[in-house]
Design an enzyme around this catalytic site. Structure first.
Site, PDB file in Angstrom:
ATOM      1  N   HIS A  52       0.832  -1.215   0.000  1.00 14.25           N
ATOM      2  CA  HIS A  52       0.000   0.000   0.000  1.00 14.25           C
ATOM      3  C   HIS A  52       0.866   1.265   0.000  1.00 14.25           C
ATOM      4  O   HIS A  52       0.547   2.250   0.675  1.00 14.25           O
ATOM      5  CB  HIS A  52      -0.942   0.032   1.210  1.00 14.25           C
ATOM      6  CG  HIS A  52      -1.963  -1.055   1.222  1.00 14.25           C
ATOM      7  ND1 HIS A  52      -3.257  -0.887   0.803  1.00 14.25           N
ATOM      8  CD2 HIS A  52      -1.878  -2.363   1.609  1.00 14.25           C
ATOM      9  CE1 HIS A  52      -3.938  -2.021   0.938  1.00 14.25           C
ATOM     10  NE2 HIS A  52      -3.114  -2.937   1.416  1.00 14.25           N
ATOM     11  N   ASN A 125     -10.234  -2.637   3.049  1.00 18.08           N
ATOM     12  CA  ASN A 125     -10.037  -2.580   1.600  1.00 18.08           C
ATOM     13  C   ASN A 125     -11.366  -2.247   0.924  1.00 18.08           C
ATOM     14  O   ASN A 125     -12.395  -2.152   1.581  1.00 18.08           O
ATOM     15  CB  ASN A 125      -9.553  -3.939   1.079  1.00 18.08           C
ATOM     16  CG  ASN A 125      -8.043  -4.115   1.209  1.00 18.08           C
ATOM     17  OD1 ASN A 125      -7.298  -3.144   1.340  1.00 18.08           O
ATOM     18  ND2 ASN A 125      -7.597  -5.352   1.168  1.00 18.08           N
ATOM     19  N   TYR A 335       1.394  -4.324  11.992  1.00 18.94           N
ATOM     20  CA  TYR A 335       1.374  -2.903  11.614  1.00 18.94           C
ATOM     21  C   TYR A 335       2.220  -2.007  12.513  1.00 18.94           C
ATOM     22  O   TYR A 335       3.071  -1.259  12.023  1.00 18.94           O
ATOM     23  CB  TYR A 335      -0.074  -2.399  11.518  1.00 18.94           C
ATOM     24  CG  TYR A 335      -0.807  -2.954  10.313  1.00 18.94           C
ATOM     25  CD1 TYR A 335      -1.069  -4.313  10.214  1.00 18.94           C
ATOM     26  CD2 TYR A 335      -1.217  -2.144   9.277  1.00 18.94           C
ATOM     27  CE1 TYR A 335      -1.723  -4.842   9.115  1.00 18.94           C
ATOM     28  CE2 TYR A 335      -1.875  -2.663   8.176  1.00 18.94           C
ATOM     29  CZ  TYR A 335      -2.126  -4.013   8.095  1.00 18.94           C
ATOM     30  OH  TYR A 335      -2.757  -4.534   7.007  1.00 18.94           O
TER      31      TYR A 335
HETATM   32  C1  HEM Z   1      -0.691  -1.769   5.041  1.00 20.20           C
HETATM   33  C2  HEM Z   1       0.664  -6.096   6.707  1.00 20.20           C
HETATM   34  C3  HEM Z   1      -3.631  -7.943   5.420  1.00 20.20           C
HETATM   35  C4  HEM Z   1      -5.187  -3.503   4.368  1.00 20.20           C
HETATM   36  C5  HEM Z   1       0.046  -2.787   5.583  1.00 20.20           C
HETATM   37  C6  HEM Z   1       1.367  -2.654   6.121  1.00 20.20           C
HETATM   38  C7  HEM Z   1       1.747  -3.856   6.586  1.00 20.20           C
HETATM   39  C8  HEM Z   1       0.662  -4.770   6.346  1.00 20.20           C
HETATM   40  C9  HEM Z   1       3.055  -4.221   7.274  1.00 20.20           C
HETATM   41  C10 HEM Z   1       2.195  -1.371   6.140  1.00 20.20           C
HETATM   42  C11 HEM Z   1       1.877  -0.589   7.400  1.00 20.20           C
HETATM   43  C12 HEM Z   1       2.683   0.686   7.503  1.00 20.20           C
HETATM   44  O1  HEM Z   1       3.860   0.695   7.126  1.00 20.20           O
HETATM   45  O2  HEM Z   1       2.126   1.676   8.005  1.00 20.20           O
HETATM   46  C13 HEM Z   1      -0.392  -6.969   6.503  1.00 20.20           C
HETATM   47  C14 HEM Z   1      -0.405  -8.358   6.915  1.00 20.20           C
HETATM   48  C15 HEM Z   1      -1.604  -8.875   6.534  1.00 20.20           C
HETATM   49  C16 HEM Z   1      -2.357  -7.812   5.906  1.00 20.20           C
HETATM   50  C17 HEM Z   1       0.742  -9.073   7.632  1.00 20.20           C
HETATM   51  C18 HEM Z   1      -2.144 -10.262   6.691  1.00 20.20           C
HETATM   52  C19 HEM Z   1      -1.970 -10.975   7.763  1.00 20.20           C
HETATM   53  C20 HEM Z   1      -4.451  -6.900   5.089  1.00 20.20           C
HETATM   54  C21 HEM Z   1      -5.877  -6.988   4.894  1.00 20.20           C
HETATM   55  C22 HEM Z   1      -6.309  -5.727   4.603  1.00 20.20           C
HETATM   56  C23 HEM Z   1      -5.148  -4.851   4.610  1.00 20.20           C
HETATM   57  C24 HEM Z   1      -6.689  -8.267   5.041  1.00 20.20           C
HETATM   58  C25 HEM Z   1      -7.697  -5.236   4.336  1.00 20.20           C
HETATM   59  C26 HEM Z   1      -8.777  -5.860   4.743  1.00 20.20           C
HETATM   60  C27 HEM Z   1      -4.095  -2.673   4.456  1.00 20.20           C
HETATM   61  C28 HEM Z   1      -4.152  -1.258   4.158  1.00 20.20           C
HETATM   62  C29 HEM Z   1      -2.866  -0.758   4.349  1.00 20.20           C
HETATM   63  C30 HEM Z   1      -2.029  -1.875   4.753  1.00 20.20           C
HETATM   64  C31 HEM Z   1      -5.380  -0.470   3.725  1.00 20.20           C
HETATM   65  C32 HEM Z   1      -2.410   0.680   4.151  1.00 20.20           C
HETATM   66  C33 HEM Z   1      -2.641   1.480   5.412  1.00 20.20           C
HETATM   67  C34 HEM Z   1      -2.300   2.931   5.155  1.00 20.20           C
HETATM   68  O3  HEM Z   1      -3.040   3.566   4.367  1.00 20.20           O
HETATM   69  O4  HEM Z   1      -1.309   3.400   5.715  1.00 20.20           O
HETATM   70  N1  HEM Z   1      -0.363  -4.106   5.709  1.00 20.20           N
HETATM   71  N2  HEM Z   1      -1.581  -6.678   5.894  1.00 20.20           N
HETATM   72  N3  HEM Z   1      -4.041  -5.588   4.901  1.00 20.20           N
HETATM   73  N4  HEM Z   1      -2.805  -3.007   4.795  1.00 20.20           N
HETATM   74 FE1  HEM Z   1      -2.207  -4.827   5.329  1.00 20.20          FE
END
Ligand code: HEM
Ligand code: NDP
Length: 494
Positions: A52, A125, A335
């Site tokens: 993202h 999402n 996160y």
């Molecule tokens: C961002 C991990 C599943 C939606 C991120 C980030 C990580 C991460 C490490 C970056 C956070 C940052 O640097 O601030 C994961 C892991 C997942 C997973 C390990 C599964 C176990 C999901 C799912 C969704 C999702 C299922 C939605 C339902 C998002 C969104 C962002 C994000 C929207 C961006 C947040 C922002 O705008 O700063 N994810 N994620 N992720 N993830 Fe996931």
């Protein structure tokens, strides 16, 4: 007029010419303003989000329209009319910070509610489901969405290899490959909390909940061709569309609705209600309106307020809780860890992340601490000097482990493996004829790029999943790819 100064506030007379030995001579080491300027410039980049990375955000207001206090005591869901400030960041998933907004990808829908009980982050999402159901698969999955280690290019081969080897991805793959995988900017798509969470009321009664944000702008998508064209014309289409809409006072809105499931219903549910690859039927769990989210103000500075924004599913406030969803459990850890790396240990103090209400704790020091670090106050607990105490009002109800396997632990892979019923229903009952045509065309367009020695194997494995969901879906992709249906059928019989 204001004096131009160094970072330490020292005014100086010239910002463009470095001191030198004569007009044409070498530069003098003593010109520290040159060093400061170049050195700060060298450090402008911070690690981009591991996923993202490309995103856009705006501030807004969440207004309660319906009373849901029977389900939740969260202060932000108090009486109708109550308003809470929010930040909403949209994003694509697989691309780098400079990638195009109209790539085929899920879109992030990350919300920060600045509530008086602390910040609540709902990090969702534009789809109600996800590709996998165990967090341990996440790094492998994401590797396939990013660049091939040898070619440094995106690879349809890696993508479909992963999908075909992980059939639980099928539901989300169909969403992704439909035209909703290339939404027309961020204003014309829904947002979903996706996971199952809990709501807790004032009597400490708990229900399970899913959050849905329905766009009031109406769904609008690009076709694959239009999206491809827009990638060339304006790679920042979605950023520009959101920003300019808000600047001209055309404030986008979403209606927040919830689905509610009791613990008894969860026990009786025909499949695991905490499985992120499945939805809860609207007929059985109808949508209940809660309020309206409006975006009405653009951040003044992208880096300070969007790049440095940090959202985490771990941040949950009184009246709302997590659930046994394995993916959600994994995300609770991931996160804040990512944010300590990306922004530093004191990232919660950055203005965009700081709770605007009271923050009292004994966390001290760490790199880039720039508030008064607690000043003279005690830095340990318990102490005899201050009146900061944990408040039992915030005690959460005990959770029961009702599942028969919960008294033992193991790597409990999901016993229930129906990856096909909901994707099949989606194809047959939800998509119009035109949607189906587009879906099949988009799948074929992507699968045509699979290459290398495993091409046949990957394509055939994925065919099986399409056929198991719906015969016409499988046949449609086979025909669109120009493969001989007889040979596919005979291979599938083996
Ligand atoms: C961002 C991990 C599943 C939606 C991120 C980030 C990580 C991460 C490490 C970056 C956070 C940052 O640097 O601030 C994961 C892991 C997942 C997973 C390990 C599964 C176990 C999901 C799912 C969704 C999702 C299922 C939605 C339902 C998002 C969104 C962002 C994000 C929207 C961006 C947040 C922002 O705008 O700063 N994810 N994620 N992720 N993830 Fe996931
Ligand atoms: P419903 O008929 O009550 O709901 C179907 C949902 O699909 C509606 O929310 C509709 O709302 C949405 N939808 C319509 N067209 C598309 C599309 N092209 N792409 C994605 N979503 C679309 O049925 P059920 O609740 O019984 O679910 C049936 C199937 O619908 C599920 O298997 C799932 O695949 C899909 N679905 C279900 C959702 C849920 O939470 N129950 C949410 C989204 C999809 P809208 O047009 O406003 O998006």
């Amino acid at each position: 007029m204001k004096d131009l100064t160094t970072a330490s506030g020292i005014p100086f007379d010239n910002y463009e010419d470095t001191q030198s030995a004569g007009p044409r001579g070498p530069l003098l080491l003593q010109d520290y303003i040159l060093h400061e300027k170049l050195a700060h410039f060298n450090r402008e980049r911070i690690p981009e989000r591991i996923v993202h990375a490309k995103g856009s955000a705006a501030y807004g207001t969440f207004t309660v329209t319906q009373d849901v206090t029977r389900y939740s005591k969260a202060k932000l869901f108090g009486e109708a009319g109550r308003q809470t400030k929010v930040l909403l960041r949209f994003s694509t998933v697989g691309g780098e910070r400079g990638s195009a907004d109209t790539e085929r990808d899920p879109r992030g829908f990350a919300l920060k509610f600045y509530t008086e009980d602390g910040n609540w982050d709902l990090v969702g999402n534009n789809t109600p489901v996800f590709f996998i159901k165990d967090p341990k698969k996440f790094p492998d999955f994401i590797h396939t969405q990013k660049r091939d280690p040898f070619t440094n290019c995106k690879s349809a081969t890696m993508v479909w290899d992963f999908f075909s080897l992980n059939p639980e991805s099928l539901h989300q793959v169909l969403f992704l490959m439909s035209d909703r995988g290339t939404p027309y900017g961020f204003r014309h798509m829904h947002g979903f909390g996706s996971h199952t969470y809990t709501l807790i009321n004032k009597d400490n009664e708990v229900v399970f909940v899913k959050f849905h944000f329905k766009t009031q702008q109406g769904i609008k998508n690009f076709t694959s061709d239009e999206a491809r064209q827009m990638r060339g014309e304006d790679p920042d289409f979605a950023q520009r569309d959101l920003l300019t809409a808000i600047e001209r006072g055309d404030f986008p809105k979403w209606t927040l609705k919830i689905q509610v499931m009791t613990a008894e219903q969860a026990d009786q549910h025909p499949f695991n209600p905490f499985d992120l690859t499945k939805v809860w039927s609207h007929k059985e769990y109808p949508l209940i309106e809660v309020g309206v989210l409006e975006l009405n103000s653009n951040p003044d500075n992208y880096f300070a307020e969007v790049e440095q924004a940090a959202f985490a599913p771990s941040r949950i406030v009184d009246g709302i809780g997590h659930s046994p969803d394995k993916m959600l459990q994994g995300r609770i850890l991931a996160y804040p860890d990512a944010q300590r790396y990306r922004l530093g240990v004191n990232f919660e103090q950055l203005p965009v992340n700081r709770c605007p209400f009271a923050v009292h704790n004994y966390q001290r020091d760490g790199a880039m601490r720039y508030d008064n670090n607690g000043g003279r106050s005690a830095n340990y607990y318990p102490n005899s000097f201050d009146d900061i105490r944990p408040n039992t009002v915030y005690k959460r109800p005990a959770e029961t482990l009702s599942h028969p396997f919960a008294d033992s632990f193991d790597r409990n892979a999901e016993g229930e493996n129906d990856h096909y019923t909901q994707p099949g229903n989606f194809f047959r009952e939800v998509l119009s004829q035109e949607d189906k045509k587009q879906l099949i065309r988009n799948i074929a367009e992507s699968m045509r790029q699979i290459d290398g020695p495993k091409k046949e194997e990957i394509i055939n494995r994925q065919f099986c999943h399409f056929f198991r969901a719906d015969f016409n879906l499988g046949m449609g992709v086979v025909n669109e790819l120009g493969v001989d249906p007889e040979s596919v059928m005979s291979r599938m019989k083996k």
